[in-house]
Each structure stands twice: as C-alpha cells, then as structure tokens.
Design a protein around this motif. Structure first.
Motif, short mmCIF file in Angstrom:
data_model
loop_
_atom_site.label_atom_id
_atom_site.label_comp_id
_atom_site.label_asym_id
_atom_site.label_seq_id
_atom_site.Cartn_x
_atom_site.Cartn_y
_atom_site.Cartn_z
N LYS A 21 0.86 -1.20 0.00
CA LYS A 21 0.00 0.00 0.00
C LYS A 21 0.89 1.24 0.00
O LYS A 21 2.05 1.16 0.38
CB LYS A 21 -0.92 0.00 1.22
CG LYS A 21 -1.81 -1.23 1.34
CD LYS A 21 -2.60 -1.20 2.63
CE LYS A 21 -3.42 -2.47 2.81
NZ LYS A 21 -2.55 -3.66 3.00
N THR A 51 6.20 3.91 -1.87
CA THR A 51 6.60 2.74 -1.11
C THR A 51 8.11 2.74 -0.89
O THR A 51 8.88 3.33 -1.65
CB THR A 51 6.20 1.44 -1.82
OG1 THR A 51 6.68 1.48 -3.17
CG2 THR A 51 4.69 1.27 -1.82
N GLY A 70 0.13 -6.01 13.75
CA GLY A 70 -0.35 -5.54 12.47
C GLY A 70 0.64 -5.72 11.34
O GLY A 70 0.28 -5.58 10.16
N THR A 71 1.91 -6.03 11.66
CA THR A 71 2.90 -6.27 10.62
C THR A 71 2.55 -7.54 9.85
O THR A 71 2.24 -8.58 10.45
CB THR A 71 4.31 -6.41 11.22
OG1 THR A 71 4.60 -5.26 12.01
CG2 THR A 71 5.35 -6.55 10.12
N ARG A 72 2.60 -7.47 8.54
CA ARG A 72 2.32 -8.63 7.69
C ARG A 72 3.61 -9.38 7.40
O ARG A 72 4.62 -8.76 7.03
CB ARG A 72 1.65 -8.18 6.38
CG ARG A 72 0.42 -7.33 6.60
CD ARG A 72 -0.31 -7.02 5.31
NE ARG A 72 0.46 -6.25 4.35
CZ ARG A 72 0.61 -4.92 4.39
NH1 ARG A 72 0.10 -4.22 5.41
NH2 ARG A 72 1.29 -4.28 3.45
N THR A 108 11.08 0.49 10.96
CA THR A 108 10.06 -0.51 11.22
C THR A 108 9.26 -0.81 9.96
O THR A 108 8.77 0.12 9.31
CB THR A 108 9.11 -0.03 12.33
OG1 THR A 108 9.88 0.24 13.50
CG2 THR A 108 8.06 -1.08 12.65
N PRO A 109 9.10 -2.08 9.61
CA PRO A 109 8.39 -2.41 8.37
C PRO A 109 6.88 -2.53 8.59
O PRO A 109 6.41 -2.76 9.71
CB PRO A 109 8.97 -3.77 8.00
CG PRO A 109 9.22 -4.42 9.33
CD PRO A 109 9.65 -3.28 10.26
N ASP A 110 6.15 -2.39 7.49
CA ASP A 110 4.73 -2.73 7.47
C ASP A 110 4.53 -4.17 7.03
O ASP A 110 3.50 -4.78 7.33
CB ASP A 110 3.98 -1.79 6.53
CG ASP A 110 4.10 -0.34 6.97
OD1 ASP A 110 3.38 0.04 7.90
OD2 ASP A 110 4.93 0.39 6.39
N ALA A 111 5.51 -4.69 6.28
CA ALA A 111 5.43 -6.06 5.77
C ALA A 111 6.84 -6.63 5.70
O ALA A 111 7.81 -5.90 5.48
CB ALA A 111 4.76 -6.11 4.41
N GLU A 114 4.10 2.44 2.51
CA GLU A 114 4.50 1.33 3.37
C GLU A 114 5.95 0.91 3.10
O GLU A 114 6.51 1.13 2.04
CB GLU A 114 3.56 0.13 3.16
CG GLU A 114 2.19 0.34 3.77
CD GLU A 114 1.39 -0.95 3.87
OE1 GLU A 114 0.56 -1.03 4.79
OE2 GLU A 114 1.59 -1.86 3.02
#
Length: 399
Positions: free
Chosen positions: A248, A274, A342-344, A317-320, A251
């Motif tokens: 997204k 991104t 919430g991290t994928r 910090t990652p989102d995924a 991210e």
C-alpha cells in the motif's frame, strides 16, 4: 513588515523576468532588503534597492545562509511554480509556516502543455533535473505522454539514447528551451535522431512510441526483466507473494534474502511512495540487486549486506516482511518479539526443513498456509509433457 507577518516571500519567476509577475510579486521585490536566487534569475531583474545574494551550490548551503536573514524582508526567486518540482518544498520544510509566503508563477509543465495543446491532467510530469533517466523506466509504454525537466542541454541527447536503447527510438520529442522568455525555442525530433545543441533551462515533452517492452502493471514481471545468478523468486510465485504482501502507499518492506531483488523491486513498482529494504548475506549479490533496481527505475531500493536477524535491528520498522531466504524458527521468534502488531509476514519455503518450520509456525501462530505446485509444458522426447517445479509452501500471517 508587521508583527507576525512572514519575513520570507518565495516568488516564482519565469524566463520573461519581471514582465510576467503579478502586482503582489513586484511589490514584494521592490520592498525586499535581500533578494536571493540563482544567478540566472537575478540577471533577469531590473535595478532594485535590495541586496542581491547568489544562492550557493550545493543548494543545501543556501538554507543556512537564508536563515541568517530571518526577520528582514527577504525574497527568494525560484522557477515558475516553486512547489512543483521546485525549491519551495525544501525551503518550507526548513522554516515555520508563519515565516514564509509564496507567490507562484506558471510552471514549465503548464507552459509546455499550452504549447502543444495537451490536457495537463492526462500528462505525466516529471522533474529529472537532478535524477537519473532510469527512473523513467516504469512509465515507458506506447502512447504515454510526459513532460520531463532535464539538468542541462546535453541531457537531451542522453534522453534520446536512453529511449532508443530500450526500443522506444520512434518516440517524438519536443525540446523546449527557456519557455516563456525571449529565448524560447521548441525543436521537434525523433528520439533516435536527436541532434543539435540545447541550452538550459530545458524541458522535453515526449510521446512514447516504438516496440520496447513496457513493464506490466500487474504483479509478477517476466523473469527476463531481472538479471539473476539462478536464485530468484520466479514469476508465478512472485505474483502470489506480492498479492499476499499486499503493498500500500507509504508502506515499508523488509525483503529478507534478496537473491536478485525481484520482490523488493516489484514492491517499489507498486507505488512511488513505497519503500523497500533488501537484506542479503552474500556480497556478490549486492551489485546484482542494485543493478536490477536501477535498470527498472527504482534505485531507491536500499540494500543491506548481512544476515537476519542480526542485520535488522537498526532498520526502519516495516509494514510487511518477506522471507525468501534464511528462514528459521529463531528468525520468526525474533520478528514476533520485535515487530509491532499488524505487521504482515510472508515466508516461502522450498526444502522440507524450512517447510517444517512454517508448518510449526502455522500451528502456533495461525495465518494462512498455501502449497504452490506448478508445472510447465516442456519437450519430452518428440512429444510434450509436464515438467514440475519444486513445490513452494507459503505462510502468511498478520502479527
């Protein structure tokens, strides 16, 4: 200057100099104690009472110089619309909103579209005066119209050669010099036949044409777009992986075990905001990953040499997170202990040992477990049969 009034005015100046300025811009210039700007802009001005100050190179040095004039009446000259690929946003980040105001002029993109009769809302506008031409790669497809600002006149030939090398030599270029001023010139040429000397400031309008390969917008680029030493996530599995990662805007991805960098690169191609960081333990693959990212227009890919989890501690910090190599139960435990809810996380496994790690994680942590069995038609003697690839087990979970 009244109490609480902005001390800094950013004025968008065109190549016609003060002739194109509004009354408010003229008044600000005449009242200024300090007028800062590039020498080219300052040379367009008539005699004024204020002191003229050349904006230094590199650009960042001018911000400290400008800060020293705080509280006096200061005008900074920028090109056209200062907030469209201009200096305005950099200055605005440095100073409080109450300190500055802006009086924009027509942007070079507006002027170029007006010359050609192009609807600007349907034209790709790109500032490449300080960026490599490779960043154009994701946008190159027959029928695309773009307006590109370039660093100098010599970059026009570089642009023609770049397009020609990718199979888009039939593209039509309109080279536009000093738009809006007395030196304005517009030269039409085909990309593979650009000749002549051009002067700064220069922008080029391009209508893309030719037989070059456009990058598909769907996930799963053909493997041939990537150089590889044989270790990479292949197209069908990569498409499923990107679907599970679900990128997204804005991210950040950690791509652990980069290989050729293909997953991180496709993540970046999904949207210009991104971010992706590839973690690769083998030094001989770092250059390969970087070269692939540059060739496909996403040189913003960050590559970190090291092993996970040791190399992860200081990263944003990652989102995924994608684990394409180096999978272990210890790595998964580290991710669970360190990353926010919430991290994928998506992990692919090919060997029985790594598959067992994912099965155990699925049993404890939940998520989705997918087995991917793919076969491709291949010659079998004089006939054709199915050649099976190693099955891939994919685990995806939200922490």
């Amino acid at each position: 200057m009244g109490e609480g009034a902005p001390w800094l005015t950013i004025i968008g100046l065109g190549e016609d100099g003060p002739d194109g300025l509004t009354g408010a811009s003229r008044a600000a210039l005449e009242a200024a104690e300090i007028v800062m700007g590039p020498q080219r802009h300052l040379s367009l001005l008539p005699d004024l009472p204020g002191q003229r100050v050349d904006w230094p190179v590199p650009f960042a040095d001018g911000l400290n110089l400008l800060a020293g004039y705080a509280g006096r009446r200061v005008v900074v000259l920028a090109s056209g619309d200062p907030f469209w690929f201009g200096a305005g946003s950099v200055i605005a980040r440095r100073f409080a909103r109450a300190e500055w105001c802006v009086l924009p002029g027509p942007s070079v993109f507006s002027l170029a579209a007006a010359r050609l009769g192009w609807p600007l809302e349907q034209v790709l506008c790109l500032g490449h005066h300080a960026a490599p031409l490779t960043r154009l790669r994701p946008y190159l497809a027959r029928g695309v119209r773009m307006i590109v600002t370039l660093r100098d006149g010599a970059a026009v030939a570089d642009l023609g050669q770049y397009l020609t090398g990718l199979g888009f030599g039939a593209s039509i270029l309109w080279v536009m010099e000093a738009l809006g001023g007395p030196r304005e010139a517009v030269t039409q040429s085909q990309a593979d036949a650009v000749t002549g000397a051009f002067s700064h400031p220069v922008a080029v309008a391009v209508q893309i044409d030719g037989d070059g390969a456009a990058l598909p917008r769907a996930s799963g680029l053909a493997d041939g777009f990537f150089d590889s030493d044989g270790v990479m996530t292949k197209r069908p599995v990569r498409a499923l992986t990107l679907s599970a990662l679900a990128p997204k805007p804005h991210e950040v991805l950690w791509d652990i075990g980069g290989g050729s960098g293909s997953v991180g690169i496709e993540w970046l191609l999904c949207h210009p905001t991104t971010e992706a960081i590839t973690i690769e333990p083998r030094a001989d693959r770092i250059g390969l990953i970087t070269a692939n990212a540059t060739a496909l227009g996403v040189d913003r890919l960050r590559v970190v040499e090291g092993r996970a989890p040791e190399a992860l501690g200081d990263l944003p910090t990652p989102d995924a997170v994608f684990i394409g190599g180096g999978l272990s139960a210890a790595l998964l435990e580290w991710l669970y202990g360190q990353l926010p809810t919430g991290t994928r996380v998506v992990a692919n496994a090919v060997t029985l040992e790594s598959e067992a790690v994912l099965i155990a994680a699925h049993r404890v942590r939940g998520g989705a477990l997918l087995r991917i069995d793919l076969s491709e038609a291949a010659a079998l003697g004089p006939r054709t049969g199915w050649k099976a690839a190693y099955p891939v087990v994919q685990w995806s979970v939200v922490l």
